[in-house]
Scaffold this motif. Structure first.
Motif, short mmCIF file in Angstrom:
data_model
loop_
_atom_site.label_atom_id
_atom_site.label_comp_id
_atom_site.label_asym_id
_atom_site.label_seq_id
_atom_site.Cartn_x
_atom_site.Cartn_y
_atom_site.Cartn_z
N ASP A 25 136.19 -20.13 94.13
CA ASP A 25 136.01 -18.67 94.10
C ASP A 25 134.56 -18.25 94.23
OD1 ASP A 25 138.63 -18.43 91.59
OD2 ASP A 25 138.76 -18.28 93.78
N ILE A 26 133.62 -19.16 93.98
CA ILE A 26 132.20 -18.86 94.18
C ILE A 26 131.59 -20.01 94.98
CG2 ILE A 26 132.00 -17.50 92.06
CD1 ILE A 26 130.63 -19.87 90.73
N ASP A 27 130.39 -19.79 95.55
CA ASP A 27 129.80 -20.79 96.42
C ASP A 27 128.97 -21.81 95.63
OD1 ASP A 27 127.27 -18.42 97.63
OD2 ASP A 27 127.48 -19.46 95.70
N ASP A 28 128.49 -22.83 96.36
CA ASP A 28 127.72 -23.91 95.72
C ASP A 28 126.43 -23.40 95.10
OD1 ASP A 28 128.49 -26.66 98.03
OD2 ASP A 28 129.70 -25.60 96.54
N ASP A 29 125.78 -22.42 95.73
CA ASP A 29 124.51 -21.91 95.21
C ASP A 29 124.67 -21.33 93.82
OD1 ASP A 29 123.22 -20.74 98.43
OD2 ASP A 29 123.10 -22.70 97.43
N SER A 30 125.76 -20.60 93.58
CA SER A 30 125.99 -20.01 92.25
C SER A 30 126.19 -21.11 91.21
CB SER A 30 127.21 -19.10 92.29
OG SER A 30 127.02 -18.03 93.18
N PHE A 31 126.89 -22.16 91.60
CA PHE A 31 127.09 -23.28 90.70
C PHE A 31 125.77 -23.99 90.39
CE2 PHE A 31 129.06 -26.83 88.68
CZ PHE A 31 128.44 -27.98 89.18
N VAL A 32 124.95 -24.22 91.42
CA VAL A 32 123.67 -24.89 91.25
C VAL A 32 122.77 -24.10 90.31
CG1 VAL A 32 121.52 -25.49 92.45
CG2 VAL A 32 123.72 -26.18 93.40
N GLN A 33 122.75 -22.78 90.45
CA GLN A 33 121.91 -21.94 89.58
C GLN A 33 122.36 -22.05 88.12
OE1 GLN A 33 121.91 -17.94 91.14
NE2 GLN A 33 121.20 -18.61 93.17
N ILE A 40 127.06 -31.25 97.77
CA ILE A 40 127.62 -31.71 96.49
C ILE A 40 128.84 -32.58 96.79
CG2 ILE A 40 128.66 -31.02 94.30
CD1 ILE A 40 127.08 -28.45 94.46
N GLU A 41 128.84 -33.80 96.29
CA GLU A 41 129.93 -34.72 96.59
C GLU A 41 131.23 -34.24 95.94
OE1 GLU A 41 126.92 -38.54 96.59
OE2 GLU A 41 129.00 -38.81 96.01
N SER A 42 132.36 -34.56 96.59
CA SER A 42 133.66 -34.04 96.16
C SER A 42 134.05 -34.48 94.76
CB SER A 42 134.74 -34.48 97.16
OG SER A 42 134.81 -35.89 97.24
N TRP A 43 133.59 -35.69 94.36
CA TRP A 43 133.96 -36.16 93.03
C TRP A 43 133.35 -35.30 91.92
CZ3 TRP A 43 130.32 -37.61 89.48
CH2 TRP A 43 129.07 -37.97 89.95
N VAL A 44 132.20 -34.66 92.21
CA VAL A 44 131.58 -33.78 91.21
C VAL A 44 132.48 -32.57 90.98
CG1 VAL A 44 129.58 -32.36 90.66
CG2 VAL A 44 129.27 -34.55 91.82
N ARG A 45 133.05 -32.02 92.07
CA ARG A 45 133.97 -30.89 91.92
C ARG A 45 135.21 -31.30 91.12
NH1 ARG A 45 134.18 -26.14 94.87
NH2 ARG A 45 132.78 -27.05 96.43
N VAL A 80 120.89 -33.61 89.74
CA VAL A 80 119.46 -33.38 89.54
C VAL A 80 118.66 -34.53 90.12
CG1 VAL A 80 117.63 -33.08 87.84
CG2 VAL A 80 119.83 -31.93 87.52
N GLU A 81 119.09 -35.76 89.80
CA GLU A 81 118.37 -36.95 90.27
C GLU A 81 118.38 -37.06 91.78
OE1 GLU A 81 119.54 -39.43 86.22
OE2 GLU A 81 120.37 -40.01 88.17
N LYS A 82 119.42 -36.53 92.44
CA LYS A 82 119.51 -36.55 93.89
C LYS A 82 118.80 -35.37 94.54
CE LYS A 82 122.01 -40.27 94.30
NZ LYS A 82 121.47 -41.50 94.94
N GLY A 83 118.31 -34.45 93.71
CA GLY A 83 117.62 -33.30 94.25
C GLY A 83 118.50 -32.17 94.71
N VAL A 84 119.82 -32.30 94.48
CA VAL A 84 120.75 -31.22 94.85
C VAL A 84 120.50 -29.99 93.98
CG1 VAL A 84 123.18 -30.57 95.04
CG2 VAL A 84 122.45 -32.88 95.66
N ILE A 85 120.20 -30.23 92.68
CA ILE A 85 119.83 -29.15 91.78
C ILE A 85 118.32 -29.22 91.56
CG2 ILE A 85 120.11 -28.21 89.45
CD1 ILE A 85 122.89 -29.32 89.38
N PRO A 86 117.58 -28.26 92.06
CA PRO A 86 116.11 -28.29 91.90
C PRO A 86 115.70 -27.88 90.51
CG PRO A 86 116.77 -26.33 93.11
CD PRO A 86 118.03 -27.11 92.87
N VAL A 87 114.92 -28.74 89.83
CA VAL A 87 114.48 -28.45 88.46
C VAL A 87 113.02 -28.84 88.34
CG1 VAL A 87 114.78 -28.98 86.02
CG2 VAL A 87 116.77 -28.77 87.48
N ASP A 88 112.22 -27.97 87.75
CA ASP A 88 110.84 -28.28 87.45
C ASP A 88 110.73 -28.78 86.03
OD1 ASP A 88 107.71 -26.32 87.51
OD2 ASP A 88 108.11 -28.48 87.23
N LEU A 89 110.42 -30.09 85.86
CA LEU A 89 110.38 -30.67 84.52
C LEU A 89 109.05 -30.46 83.82
CD1 LEU A 89 112.21 -34.06 85.14
CD2 LEU A 89 113.14 -31.92 84.26
N ASP A 90 108.07 -29.91 84.49
CA ASP A 90 106.76 -29.71 83.86
C ASP A 90 106.78 -28.53 82.90
OD1 ASP A 90 105.79 -31.85 85.29
OD2 ASP A 90 105.15 -30.57 86.98
#
Length: 500
Positions: free
Chosen positions: A429-437, A461-466, A490-500
């Motif tokens: 019902d919503i797109d990948d970007d909304s989920f990533v945020q 995003i790989e299907s197994w995550v869904r 996160v580790e794959k860079g699909v979800i961008p996160v600034d850890l600093d």
């Protein structure tokens, strides 16, 4: 984890072993002699063989020239109701599993089995028919050697054949574990292990009917936990049937085996009627078992003499800090008798890393405590080992434990709107970007912690995550499993996160 389950149902009129592989029923007087029915069962890889013999009670010799009427059921499924001419007093039945089988009984000339010869075997095939379970046979003797009793002699019999089910889980701490269930009554469904609640659960067809319960003496269920799965090596379990608590006397733990811990659930007829009066279910027995809140870990010495009751603080041992193990040593018989005996104890990681080593004498009046520091780089399975208990080199015991990092984040703080967002995304019902945020919000607010991220950004995003997300919404996987899939993104860079 490997677990075994046995379910045995026994009508109250069968004092001669009803619900086992072989039984001889209580004798009845016919034409001035005591006669009875003996039922044997045998399971091969592809079939179940059942022999019904009409015999003299004194010498167990078959009585030939007999006409029997047999009403047969497997579990709660009717198989047949048919008259048989037993020239030598024996009726042989052979059941095979065949999805295309029509469930029709037919004759085939053959020799005998169980050492009893007969000129005919009656064959039947059907879906899962030879998989095992409880085979009930109500036997009526219509006539024998020319004598027909005024009323047919009635014998009610049942034999059990084990059914085995394998269920494999991939536990986040204990790795891949194969659970083995064995039932002697009916097929099990929805076998699960919830690692967040430490709960074993399954369902079994069961007819909650007063007439059925009047024929049952006891229902016996057991599951066995391997000694390598420390999570469930506890002193007490809370068990529910259809959401109703079972009293402690119903649960018995047999921990005298070297490879398994067996938990027995023995439900007498009175307890079944109590459940019947309170349950809203009519055709299923839903079983859940989990460690009691006040239970401690336990292990029995290899010589079967002592039981060691262990309380860990924290309950899940943690890397990078001090951990405490407090323990009492008791006699196995009687189990409540705390003893004062010498012992050696070690905490061993990866077979050869000694995290603690010491000796002492247990206290009859209070637990003994040991404190051991665990470096932050040590994670995963270890053993809390006792040896030379009471100066006996044959008296040793071990409890598997798992060291984890000090914090897995504040998983209890997942907001409700996050769950809603995940559900909408899993359902498309919503797109990948909304989920990533939404997931980035969890990372930034320390709901889940990650140590590193990829220098790359974006990606599919790989299907197994869904799938994992949907299972989490449905309560089929834990918070930890779901958040582990988020950490992967996160580790794959699909979800961008600034850890600093």
């Amino acid at each position: 984890m490997i677990m075994a389950l046995c379910v045995i149902m026994t009508p109250n009129f069968m004092a001669h072993g009803h619900g086992t592989g072989t039984e001889v029923l209580p004798p009845i007087l016919m034409n001035n002699q005591l006669v009875t029915v003996m039922v044997d069962s045998e399971k091969t890889e592809s079939e179940v063989l059942v022999s019904v013999s009409f015999i003299r009670d004194d010498n167990r010799e078959p009585i030939g020239d007999t006409i029997l009427y047999i009403d047969a059921r497997r579990g709660q499924t009717q198989l047949f109701a048919q008259e048989f001419q037993a020239n030598n007093g024996v009726v042989k039945l052979q059941f095979t599993s065949d999805d295309s089988g029509d469930g029709v009984l037919y004759e085939r000339s053959s020799g005998g089995f169980f050492g009893i010869l007969s000129d005919v075997t009656y064959m039947m095939s059907g879906p899962a028919l030879a998989d095992g379970g409880l085979y009930s046979l109500d036997v009526s003797i219509l006539s024998s050697q020319g004598y027909a009793p005024p009323e047919p002699l009635q014998f009610n019999s049942a034999v059990t054949v084990p059914m085995t089910f394998l269920h494999t889980i991939d536990d986040q701490y204990w790795n891949e574990q194969t659970m083995r269930f064995v039932t002697y009554y009916d097929v099990l469904h929805n076998i699960r292990y919830d690692d967040t609640q430490r709960t074993v659960s399954f369902e079994m067809p069961f007819e909650w009917d007063e007439d059925i319960l009047n024929q049952i003496d006891v229902v016996h269920v057991e599951f066995a936990v391997p000694i390598t799965f420390g999570e469930l090596l506890v002193s007490d379990f809370d068990v529910q049937i259809n959401g109703l608590d079972l009293p402690p006397r119903i649960v018995t733990i047999d921990d005298y085996f070297l490879d398994y811990r067996i938990v027995h659930l023995v439900l007498p007829q009175g307890e079944l009627f109590r459940l019947y009066e309170q349950t809203d279910d009519i055709d299923v027995m839903r079983v859940t078992a989990k460690p009691s809140l006040d239970s401690v870990y336990s292990s029995v010495t290899t010589n079967g003499q002592y039981r060691i009751l262990i309380d860990l603080e924290p309950d899940g041992p943690v890397s990078g800090q001090s951990n405490t193990a407090s323990f009492n040593i008791t006699h196995v018989f009687p189990s409540s008798l705390v003893v004062s005996v010498p012992y050696d104890v070690q905490v061993v990681y990866d077979d050869d890393v000694i995290l603690y080593s010491g000796s002492g004498v247990s206290d009859e009046n209070k637990p003994v405590s040991i404190v051991f520091d665990v470096p932050s780089d040590i994670q995963g399975p270890a053993l809390l080992q006792f040896s030379n208990v009471d100066d006996n080199e044959l008296a040793a015991a071990a409890l598997p434990i798992v060291f984890n990092t000090a914090s897995n984040g504040n998983m209890d703080l997942i907001p409700d709107w996050i769950r809603n967002t995940v559900q909408w995304w899993a359902e498309g019902d919503i797109d990948d970007d909304s989920f990533v945020q939404a997931m980035a919000f969890l990372i930034k607010n320390d709901v889940i912690q990650v140590d590193a991220v990829s220098s790359d950004t974006g990606g599919d995003i790989e299907s197994w995550v869904r799938s994992t997300a949907q299972w989490w919404v449905d309560g089929l996987v834990s918070d930890a499993e779901f958040l582990a899939s988020v950490a992967f993104l996160v580790e794959k860079g699909v979800i961008p996160v600034d850890l600093d």
